[in-house]
Scaffold this motif. Structure first.
Motif, PDB file in Angstrom:
ATOM      1  N   SER A   1       9.942  13.004 -11.720  1.00 29.82           N
ATOM      2  CA  SER A   1       9.796  13.007 -13.177  1.00 29.82           C
ATOM      3  C   SER A   1       8.453  12.454 -13.628  1.00 29.82           C
ATOM      4  CB  SER A   1      10.920  12.190 -13.819  1.00 29.82           C
ATOM      5  OG  SER A   1      10.903  10.857 -13.312  1.00 29.82           O
ATOM      6  N   SER A   2       7.811  11.649 -12.782  1.00 29.85           N
ATOM      7  CA  SER A   2       6.513  11.095 -13.156  1.00 29.85           C
ATOM      8  C   SER A   2       5.427  12.164 -13.193  1.00 29.85           C
ATOM      9  CB  SER A   2       6.111   9.987 -12.178  1.00 29.85           C
ATOM     10  OG  SER A   2       5.966  10.513 -10.861  1.00 29.85           O
ATOM     11  N   GLN A   3       5.698  13.328 -12.565  1.00 29.59           N
ATOM     12  CA  GLN A   3       4.720  14.409 -12.586  1.00 29.59           C
ATOM     13  C   GLN A   3       4.661  15.093 -13.949  1.00 29.59           C
ATOM     14  OE1 GLN A   3       5.905  17.025  -9.440  1.00 29.59           O
ATOM     15  NE2 GLN A   3       5.053  15.745  -7.805  1.00 29.59           N
ATOM     16  N   CYS A   4       5.725  14.945 -14.750  1.00 29.22           N
ATOM     17  CA  CYS A   4       5.789  15.585 -16.068  1.00 29.22           C
ATOM     18  C   CYS A   4       6.195  14.556 -17.121  1.00 29.22           C
ATOM     19  CB  CYS A   4       6.773  16.752 -16.071  1.00 29.22           C
ATOM     20  SG  CYS A   4       6.291  18.140 -15.021  1.00 29.22           S
ATOM     21  N   PRO A   5       5.304  13.603 -17.437  1.00 26.38           N
ATOM     22  CA  PRO A   5       5.656  12.601 -18.451  1.00 26.38           C
ATOM     23  C   PRO A   5       5.729  13.212 -19.845  1.00 26.38           C
ATOM     24  CG  PRO A   5       3.350  12.389 -17.827  1.00 26.38           C
ATOM     25  CD  PRO A   5       3.944  13.417 -16.906  1.00 26.38           C
ATOM     26  N   THR A   6       6.555  12.622 -20.698  1.00 28.08           N
ATOM     27  CA  THR A   6       6.693  13.068 -22.079  1.00 28.08           C
ATOM     28  C   THR A   6       5.676  12.347 -22.955  1.00 28.08           C
ATOM     29  OG1 THR A   6       9.056  13.405 -21.720  1.00 28.08           O
ATOM     30  CG2 THR A   6       8.310  13.348 -23.996  1.00 28.08           C
ATOM     31  N   ARG A   7       5.119  13.080 -23.908  1.00 29.88           N
ATOM     32  CA  ARG A   7       4.145  12.461 -24.800  1.00 29.88           C
ATOM     33  C   ARG A   7       4.807  11.364 -25.637  1.00 29.88           C
ATOM     34  NH1 ARG A   7       2.488  17.862 -24.694  1.00 29.88           N
ATOM     35  NH2 ARG A   7       0.259  18.174 -24.327  1.00 29.88           N
ATOM     36  N   GLN A   8       4.069  10.322 -25.878  1.00 24.31           N
ATOM     37  CA  GLN A   8       4.543   9.243 -26.735  1.00 24.31           C
ATOM     38  C   GLN A   8       4.087   9.520 -28.164  1.00 24.31           C
ATOM     39  OE1 GLN A   8       6.611   6.900 -25.540  1.00 24.31           O
ATOM     40  NE2 GLN A   8       6.426   7.967 -23.559  1.00 24.31           N
ATOM     41  N   CYS A   9       5.038   9.954 -29.001  1.00 26.58           N
ATOM     42  CA  CYS A   9       4.713  10.309 -30.383  1.00 26.58           C
ATOM     43  C   CYS A   9       5.454   9.399 -31.343  1.00 26.58           C
ATOM     44  CB  CYS A   9       5.093  11.754 -30.678  1.00 26.58           C
ATOM     45  SG  CYS A   9       4.138  12.975 -29.761  1.00 26.58           S
ATOM     46  N   SER A  10       4.806   9.088 -32.433  1.00 33.58           N
ATOM     47  CA  SER A  10       5.465   8.345 -33.502  1.00 33.58           C
ATOM     48  C   SER A  10       6.390   9.273 -34.270  1.00 33.58           C
ATOM     49  CB  SER A  10       4.423   7.740 -34.443  1.00 33.58           C
ATOM     50  OG  SER A  10       3.695   8.772 -35.098  1.00 33.58           O
ATOM     51  N   ALA A  11       7.221   8.684 -35.107  1.00 38.30           N
ATOM     52  CA  ALA A  11       8.146   9.494 -35.904  1.00 38.30           C
ATOM     53  C   ALA A  11       7.379  10.444 -36.811  1.00 38.30           C
ATOM     54  CB  ALA A  11       9.057   8.586 -36.721  1.00 38.30           C
TER      55      ALA A  11
ATOM     56  N   LEU B   1       6.966  20.357 -31.471  1.00 36.26           N
ATOM     57  CA  LEU B   1       6.768  21.121 -30.245  1.00 36.26           C
ATOM     58  C   LEU B   1       5.785  20.412 -29.324  1.00 36.26           C
ATOM     59  CD1 LEU B   1       7.215  23.685 -28.563  1.00 36.26           C
ATOM     60  CD2 LEU B   1       5.362  24.757 -29.848  1.00 36.26           C
ATOM     61  N   LYS B   2       4.661  19.996 -29.857  1.00 35.26           N
ATOM     62  CA  LYS B   2       3.657  19.318 -29.045  1.00 35.26           C
ATOM     63  C   LYS B   2       4.205  18.026 -28.462  1.00 35.26           C
ATOM     64  CE  LYS B   2      -1.059  17.460 -29.241  1.00 35.26           C
ATOM     65  NZ  LYS B   2      -2.258  17.249 -30.112  1.00 35.26           N
ATOM     66  N   CYS B   3       5.014  17.295 -29.240  1.00 32.87           N
ATOM     67  CA  CYS B   3       5.561  16.020 -28.775  1.00 32.87           C
ATOM     68  C   CYS B   3       6.628  16.202 -27.702  1.00 32.87           C
ATOM     69  CB  CYS B   3       6.136  15.237 -29.952  1.00 32.87           C
ATOM     70  SG  CYS B   3       4.883  14.608 -31.100  1.00 32.87           S
ATOM     71  N   ASN B   4       7.325  17.321 -27.709  1.00 32.09           N
ATOM     72  CA  ASN B   4       8.435  17.526 -26.777  1.00 32.09           C
ATOM     73  C   ASN B   4       8.043  18.233 -25.491  1.00 32.09           C
ATOM     74  OD1 ASN B   4      10.506  16.271 -28.267  1.00 32.09           O
ATOM     75  ND2 ASN B   4      10.757  18.085 -29.549  1.00 32.09           N
ATOM     76  N   ILE B   5       6.914  18.944 -25.504  1.00 34.93           N
ATOM     77  CA  ILE B   5       6.486  19.611 -24.276  1.00 34.93           C
ATOM     78  C   ILE B   5       5.954  18.574 -23.294  1.00 34.93           C
ATOM     79  CG2 ILE B   5       4.828  21.222 -23.254  1.00 34.93           C
ATOM     80  CD1 ILE B   5       4.929  22.884 -25.720  1.00 34.93           C
TER      81      ILE B   5
ATOM     82  N   GLY C   1      26.808  35.680 -37.091  1.00 30.79           N
ATOM     83  CA  GLY C   1      25.423  35.834 -36.652  1.00 30.79           C
ATOM     84  C   GLY C   1      25.121  35.029 -35.409  1.00 30.79           C
ATOM     85  N   PHE C   2      23.904  35.189 -34.928  1.00 26.34           N
ATOM     86  CA  PHE C   2      23.410  34.474 -33.758  1.00 26.34           C
ATOM     87  C   PHE C   2      22.260  33.570 -34.192  1.00 26.34           C
ATOM     88  CE2 PHE C   2      25.002  38.591 -32.518  1.00 26.34           C
ATOM     89  CZ  PHE C   2      25.766  38.344 -31.389  1.00 26.34           C
ATOM     90  N   THR C   3      21.967  32.578 -33.377  1.00 28.98           N
ATOM     91  CA  THR C   3      20.793  31.748 -33.602  1.00 28.98           C
ATOM     92  C   THR C   3      19.994  31.664 -32.316  1.00 28.98           C
ATOM     93  OG1 THR C   3      22.068  29.746 -33.092  1.00 28.98           O
ATOM     94  CG2 THR C   3      21.838  30.361 -35.415  1.00 28.98           C
ATOM     95  N   CYS C   4      18.678  31.787 -32.424  1.00 30.04           N
ATOM     96  CA  CYS C   4      17.767  31.611 -31.303  1.00 30.04           C
ATOM     97  C   CYS C   4      17.037  30.297 -31.514  1.00 30.04           C
ATOM     98  CB  CYS C   4      16.767  32.760 -31.226  1.00 30.04           C
ATOM     99  SG  CYS C   4      17.528  34.392 -31.040  1.00 30.04           S
ATOM    100  N   MET C   5      16.957  29.489 -30.459  1.00 27.67           N
ATOM    101  CA  MET C   5      16.374  28.166 -30.626  1.00 27.67           C
ATOM    102  C   MET C   5      15.818  27.642 -29.320  1.00 27.67           C
ATOM    103  SD  MET C   5      19.978  26.129 -31.035  1.00 27.67           S
ATOM    104  CE  MET C   5      20.548  27.375 -32.181  1.00 27.67           C
ATOM    105  N   SER C   6      15.108  26.518 -29.438  1.00 24.17           N
ATOM    106  CA  SER C   6      14.573  25.801 -28.292  1.00 24.17           C
ATOM    107  C   SER C   6      14.829  24.321 -28.486  1.00 24.17           C
ATOM    108  CB  SER C   6      13.063  26.058 -28.134  1.00 24.17           C
ATOM    109  OG  SER C   6      12.506  25.194 -27.155  1.00 24.17           O
ATOM    110  N   ASN C   7      15.152  23.624 -27.392  1.00 20.57           N
ATOM    111  CA  ASN C   7      15.367  22.181 -27.475  1.00 20.57           C
ATOM    112  C   ASN C   7      14.089  21.439 -27.843  1.00 20.57           C
ATOM    113  OD1 ASN C   7      18.041  22.532 -26.776  1.00 20.57           O
ATOM    114  ND2 ASN C   7      17.678  22.226 -24.587  1.00 20.57           N
ATOM    115  N   TYR C   8      12.935  22.087 -27.638  1.00 17.88           N
ATOM    116  CA  TYR C   8      11.669  21.447 -27.973  1.00 17.88           C
ATOM    117  C   TYR C   8      11.384  21.494 -29.468  1.00 17.88           C
ATOM    118  CZ  TYR C   8      10.460  21.340 -22.981  1.00 17.88           C
ATOM    119  OH  TYR C   8      10.436  21.086 -21.633  1.00 17.88           O
ATOM    120  N   THR C   9      12.052  22.407 -30.190  1.00 17.82           N
ATOM    121  CA  THR C   9      11.884  22.507 -31.643  1.00 17.82           C
ATOM    122  C   THR C   9      13.265  22.563 -32.302  1.00 17.82           C
ATOM    123  OG1 THR C   9      11.694  24.907 -31.420  1.00 17.82           O
ATOM    124  CG2 THR C   9       9.635  23.646 -31.535  1.00 17.82           C
ATOM    125  N   PRO C  10      14.028  21.451 -32.278  1.00 13.23           N
ATOM    126  CA  PRO C  10      15.411  21.483 -32.802  1.00 13.23           C
ATOM    127  C   PRO C  10      15.493  21.802 -34.290  1.00 13.23           C
ATOM    128  CG  PRO C  10      14.692  19.236 -32.315  1.00 13.23           C
ATOM    129  CD  PRO C  10      13.647  20.146 -31.754  1.00 13.23           C
TER     130      PRO C  10
END
Length: 435
Positions: free
Chosen positions: A180-190, A198-202, A247-256
């Motif tokens: 997991s250290s190979q793909c750290p998550t960005r540290q973003c403020s609220a 999107l940028k904060c979650n990738i 209906g259907f919804t298309c989504m990504s966990n990176y952009t909830p």
């Protein structure tokens, strides 16, 4: 002789390369050629463009002199953008240089995503090339939030949730790093997360391509196959749809917070139907398949197109015809037929063909299977007319029998009445009446 051959080869190559699509030179514009096309299911492969161009939003910092350029050799040169992009582009045709230039009216927008086709007619032959353009704005995953209604299809093979993506990074599943250290998550403020989630979650994965996981709801449709590609969205094969589905919804966990909604309508006035059921044929048979679509007279609507997807087998295509639409004043519906005629079936093989309808509601198809048998089979059933009990035939009896013959595949049948191996063709007491 070699000189003539060289000229022919040169002319052939010149015709193939007569139309090209160019884009400005920029570090923020990237081109790639899809290397996975041949590994994709044939029915989906038809809708994909191997050449892709991705514009990053930073490309506008240098003020792009143009967006795309379509170059040819005749005055018939034409550039066809996706419908949603027309109001955001200005097309300028230069007849002297045989170039159509597309320039931006304002900024890079997700409406510009889609297929661009450059074409011209040379010696009565149409030459064309296509690219699929992505606009990586860095904040969105899908191109827009609202899509046309998806209509239910009875017996359909697959239907399309047209959730195109703004970049070529989305996939249905992203590889999980072993460390997991190979793909750290960005540290973003609220505040930063609210501005660009999107940028904060990738995750920042060193040495790995960006991957954005996407999915759709409801997910439990018991589909036999689910296919996803950034160019066309999701294709769901033989799903079992809930009775209460709006209906259907298309989504990504990176952009909830970003949800693309695809409305669903269980009532379907626009249908697609293959007239023949699955067939069993012999190798020397000629097979004609026909398919029909129907659609209403709604205003501001593009007419659906219909075609057979048959370019997947080594068969002899004798005819491929699509008729003009016919209007029925009683039902207030248009109907249109398409047919293909084929030969050259190989024994002990099963062939599947798709009749496809493309409209604003997405891509729909039905399939028919053709099984080629090596030897014919005969099923003979003899029953007595007017009776469910078995009555043996004998001389002197006054009986009639219904004979039903089913052959797989269709074959010529010779009926002959014999007794103890002796023909009774001239015996007037026996008569065969065919219906």
């Amino acid at each position: 002789m070699l000189r003539i051959l060289g000229i022919i080869v040169l002319l052939t190559y010149s015709q193939i390369e007569s139309v090209t699509i160019e884009y400005p030179e920029s570090a923020h514009i990237v081109e790639r050629k899809r290397e996975d096309i041949n590994s994709i299911d044939e029915i989906f492969r038809y809708y994909l463009v191997p050449r892709e161009i991705q514009f990053h939003a930073d490309a506008l910092q240098g003020r792009l002199s143009y967006f795309l350029r379509c170059k040819g050799k005749t005055d018939s040169i034409t550039l066809i953008p996706p419908p949603a992009a027309n109001s955001h582009l200005a097309l300028n045709r230069d007849y002297q240089s045989k170039i159509v230039t597309a320039t931006l009216r304002n900024q890079l927008r997700s409406e510009l995503v889609g297929r661009y086709t450059c074409s011209e007619t040379v010696n009565d032959k149409k030459q064309e090339t296509s690219v699929h353009v992505f606009i990586q704005d860095g904040t969105s995953v899908f191109t827009k939030r609202l899509y046309p209604t998806v209509l239910q299809q009875t017996g359909i093979h697959f239907f399309n949730l047209p959730c195109q993506t703004t970049s070529w990074y989305p996939r249905m599943s992203c590889p999980t790093p072993t460390n997991s250290s190979q793909c750290p998550t960005r540290q973003c403020s609220a505040r930063e997360r609210q501005v660009n989630e999107l940028k904060c979650n990738i995750p920042i994965c060193t040495g790995q391509d960006i991957c954005i996981p996407v999915h759709f709801n409801p997910s439990d449709l018991q589909a036999s196959k689910v296919f996803f590609d950034p160019q066309i969205g999701f294709a769901i094969e033989n799903p079992k749809l809930p009775t209460a589905l709006n209906g259907f919804t298309c989504m990504s966990n990176y952009t909830p917070s970003q949800i693309s909604r695809v409305p669903f309508d269980s009532f379907d006035p626009d249908h697609i139907e293959i007239h023949q059921p699955s067939l069993n044929v012999m190798p020397d048979e000629t097979v004609k398949l026909s398919c029909e679509i129907q659609y209403g007279t709604k205003l501001a609507r593009k007419i659906p197109s219909i075609f057979w997807f048959e370019d997947i087998f080594d068969l002899n295509l004798i005819a491929n015809e699509t008729e003009r639409a016919v209007f029925n004043p009683l039902t207030q519906l248009y109907s249109r037929n398409s047919s293909i005629t084929l030969r050259g079936f190989k024994p002990n093989k099963v062939y599947r063909f798709y009749c496809v309808r493309v409209s604003e509601q997405g891509i729909y198809s039905r399939s028919v299977d053709i099984k080629c048998a090596d030897t014919p089979l005969l099923d003979l059933e003899v029953t007595s007319t007017g009776s469910n009990t078995f009555i043996p035939a004998s001389y002197g009896s006054d009986s009639s029998y219904d004979i039903s013959i089913f052959t797989i595949p269709r074959s010529k049948i010779l009926l002959e009445i014999t007794r103890d191996g002796i023909s009774l063709a001239n015996d007037k007491r026996f008569e065969i009446i065919s219906t």
